[in-house]
Motif scaffolding. Structure first.
Motif, PDB file in Angstrom:
ATOM      1  N   ASP A   1      25.724   9.538  -1.151  1.00 59.66           N
ATOM      2  CA  ASP A   1      26.019   9.000  -2.479  1.00 59.66           C
ATOM      3  C   ASP A   1      25.352   7.646  -2.694  1.00 59.66           C
ATOM      4  N   LEU A   2      25.189   6.905  -1.615  1.00 66.48           N
ATOM      5  CA  LEU A   2      24.510   5.612  -1.713  1.00 66.48           C
ATOM      6  C   LEU A   2      23.073   5.793  -2.179  1.00 66.48           C
ATOM      7  N   THR A   3      22.355   6.709  -1.569  1.00 68.26           N
ATOM      8  CA  THR A   3      20.952   6.911  -1.952  1.00 68.26           C
ATOM      9  C   THR A   3      20.828   7.604  -3.299  1.00 68.26           C
ATOM     10  N   ALA A   4      21.671   8.623  -3.526  1.00 71.03           N
ATOM     11  CA  ALA A   4      21.538   9.418  -4.747  1.00 71.03           C
ATOM     12  C   ALA A   4      22.036   8.694  -5.983  1.00 71.03           C
ATOM     13  N   ALA A   5      23.159   7.983  -5.853  1.00 71.95           N
ATOM     14  CA  ALA A   5      23.790   7.365  -7.022  1.00 71.95           C
ATOM     15  C   ALA A   5      23.555   5.858  -7.093  1.00 71.95           C
ATOM     16  N   THR A   6      23.987   5.133  -6.060  1.00 70.66           N
ATOM     17  CA  THR A   6      23.885   3.670  -6.112  1.00 70.66           C
ATOM     18  C   THR A   6      22.436   3.203  -6.192  1.00 70.66           C
ATOM     19  N   LEU A   7      21.582   3.764  -5.353  1.00 75.52           N
ATOM     20  CA  LEU A   7      20.170   3.380  -5.378  1.00 75.52           C
ATOM     21  C   LEU A   7      19.388   4.130  -6.454  1.00 75.52           C
ATOM     22  N   GLY A   8      19.999   5.152  -7.036  1.00 78.65           N
ATOM     23  CA  GLY A   8      19.388   5.861  -8.153  1.00 78.65           C
ATOM     24  C   GLY A   8      18.228   6.763  -7.792  1.00 78.65           C
ATOM     25  N   TRP A   9      18.172   7.226  -6.553  1.00 79.87           N
ATOM     26  CA  TRP A   9      17.048   8.078  -6.153  1.00 79.87           C
ATOM     27  C   TRP A   9      17.227   9.516  -6.619  1.00 79.87           C
ATOM     28  N   GLY A  10      18.466   9.900  -6.926  1.00 80.84           N
ATOM     29  CA  GLY A  10      18.720  11.262  -7.356  1.00 80.84           C
ATOM     30  C   GLY A  10      19.013  12.181  -6.179  1.00 80.84           C
ATOM     31  N   TYR A  11      19.593  13.348  -6.473  1.00 84.86           N
ATOM     32  CA  TYR A  11      20.025  14.258  -5.422  1.00 84.86           C
ATOM     33  C   TYR A  11      18.864  14.971  -4.722  1.00 84.86           C
ATOM     34  N   LEU A  12      17.923  15.485  -5.493  1.00 90.21           N
ATOM     35  CA  LEU A  12      16.821  16.214  -4.863  1.00 90.21           C
ATOM     36  C   LEU A  12      15.952  15.301  -4.000  1.00 90.21           C
ATOM     37  N   PRO A  13      15.496  14.137  -4.517  1.00 85.20           N
ATOM     38  CA  PRO A  13      14.719  13.242  -3.637  1.00 85.20           C
ATOM     39  C   PRO A  13      15.499  12.808  -2.400  1.00 85.20           C
ATOM     40  N   SER A  14      16.794  12.554  -2.572  1.00 88.38           N
ATOM     41  CA  SER A  14      17.607  12.164  -1.418  1.00 88.38           C
ATOM     42  C   SER A  14      17.690  13.302  -0.411  1.00 88.38           C
ATOM     43  N   GLY A  15      17.865  14.527  -0.908  1.00 85.96           N
ATOM     44  CA  GLY A  15      17.911  15.678  -0.011  1.00 85.96           C
ATOM     45  C   GLY A  15      16.622  15.838   0.767  1.00 85.96           C
ATOM     46  N   LEU A  16      15.499  15.664   0.086  1.00 88.10           N
ATOM     47  CA  LEU A  16      14.211  15.774   0.767  1.00 88.10           C
ATOM     48  C   LEU A  16      14.035  14.667   1.801  1.00 88.10           C
ATOM     49  N   LEU A  17      14.532  13.477   1.476  1.00 86.64           N
ATOM     50  CA  LEU A  17      14.473  12.372   2.435  1.00 86.64           C
ATOM     51  C   LEU A  17      15.244  12.701   3.706  1.00 86.64           C
ATOM     52  N   PHE A  18      16.463  13.197   3.545  1.00 89.41           N
ATOM     53  CA  PHE A  18      17.275  13.511   4.719  1.00 89.41           C
ATOM     54  C   PHE A  18      16.727  14.715   5.474  1.00 89.41           C
ATOM     55  N   ALA A  19      16.074  15.639   4.755  1.00 88.12           N
ATOM     56  CA  ALA A  19      15.432  16.770   5.429  1.00 88.12           C
ATOM     57  C   ALA A  19      14.324  16.284   6.349  1.00 88.12           C
ATOM     58  N   ALA A  20      13.589  15.263   5.897  1.00 88.74           N
ATOM     59  CA  ALA A  20      12.546  14.682   6.737  1.00 88.74           C
ATOM     60  C   ALA A  20      13.150  13.888   7.892  1.00 88.74           C
ATOM     61  N   MET A  21      14.231  13.175   7.612  1.00 88.01           N
ATOM     62  CA  MET A  21      14.854  12.332   8.635  1.00 88.01           C
ATOM     63  C   MET A  21      15.467  13.136   9.767  1.00 88.01           C
ATOM     64  N   ILE A  22      15.967  14.345   9.453  1.00 89.24           N
ATOM     65  CA  ILE A  22      16.649  15.107  10.493  1.00 89.24           C
ATOM     66  C   ILE A  22      15.669  15.660  11.522  1.00 89.24           C
TER      67      ILE A  22
END
Length: 270
Positions: free
Chosen positions: A166-187
């Motif tokens: 929620d921090l990345t998607a909402a507070t930082l305003g990156w959105g759900y899809l970009p945040s999901g792709l970020l975490f997909a890369a991070m994992i």
């Protein structure tokens, strides 16, 4: 002695030959990671759906009661039973989401603060677990104190992952899809760290485990929320139902696999 490595390059630690051993947690395989990610997504959308339909207070109370029942069933089980274990994980996911959301919505705690608080709580649990048991290897969990510590850590990872997503998607305003792709890369990073750099299998397991939460939740939110929030507007109820059907199918497969061989050698944790 040799370690059992998963297809992702993350393995669960070393196994020895100290005799029959009935673990209460699943072997970490490709299916394990898939189901784990799906449960995080289902927990996110189910939490939102229940809060909207029942109201926040009844939703939290109901989820808390079901979580207690699921954990009690898991505690009573004498070994790993896929349906019992994964039901408990789903309820931890639902309740963990609510815990992070309540801290933010009801108490006004910023996601950055709650994420830091949950990270500290997880570190404390890990420190206590390590001090008392000498290992954080999940294959050593066979009941008793280790199981209590294991589920406490699992609950903390879900709450932490929810807050981070929620921090990345909402507070930082990156959105759900970009945040999901970020975490997909991070994992992918913990898998590479283990495979290429020889990082601790226990460390890389828990590293990846924490990341599954925001990964699954961000993609589930993206599918469920409306277009104004950057989503596909499929609805949190239908998304939860679809994820639930897939999870049930995979757990049935795991149940079949489990019946083929129930006993595993006891781990060497030194």
């Amino acid at each position: 002695m040799s370690a059992t490595t998963t297809p992702q390059g993350i393995h669960r630690g070393q196994a020895g030959s100290a005799g029959p051993f009935r673990s209460k947690v699943p072997q970490v395989t490709a299916v394990f990671w898939v189901v784990k990610i799906l449960t995080t997504g289902m927990g996110e959308t189910t939490s939102d759906y229940l809060a909207r339909v029942l109201g926040p207070v009844p939703a939290v109370a109901s989820a808390g009661l079901l979580l207690a029942v699921a954990l009690a069933a898991q505690a009573r089980a004498r070994r790993y039973v896929p349906a019992v274990y994964w039901t408990a994980v789903v309820m931890v996911s639902v309740f963990g989401t609510m815990a992070a959301d309540v801290a933010h919505v009801a108490l006004g705690v910023p996601y950055a603060v709650s994420a830091a608080a949950f990270a500290l709580a997880l570190a404390v649990v890990f420190g206590l677990w390590r001090q008392l048991e000498g290992t954080l290897a999940v294959e050593s969990v066979s009941g008793g104190r280790r199981e209590v510590l294991y589920w406490t850590a699992v609950m903390a990872t879900f709450a932490l992952g929810t807050a981070v997503g929620d921090l990345t998607a909402a507070t930082l305003g990156w959105g759900y899809l970009p945040s999901g792709l970020l975490f997909a890369a991070m994992i992918v990073v913990p898998a590479l760290a283990h495979r290429l750099l020889g990082a601790s299998p226990v460390l890389t397991f828990w590293w990846a485990y924490v990341l599954t939460r925001p990964l699954g939740a961000c993609f589930a939110d993206w599918a469920g929320v409306d277009a104004h929030r950057g989503g596909l507007d499929l609805g949190t109820g239908p998304v939860s139902l679809a994820l639930g059907v897939v999870i049930v199918g995979l757990v049935l497969r795991l149940s079949v696999d489990d019946r083929r061989g129930q006993e595993r050698p006891a781990p060497v944790t030194a």
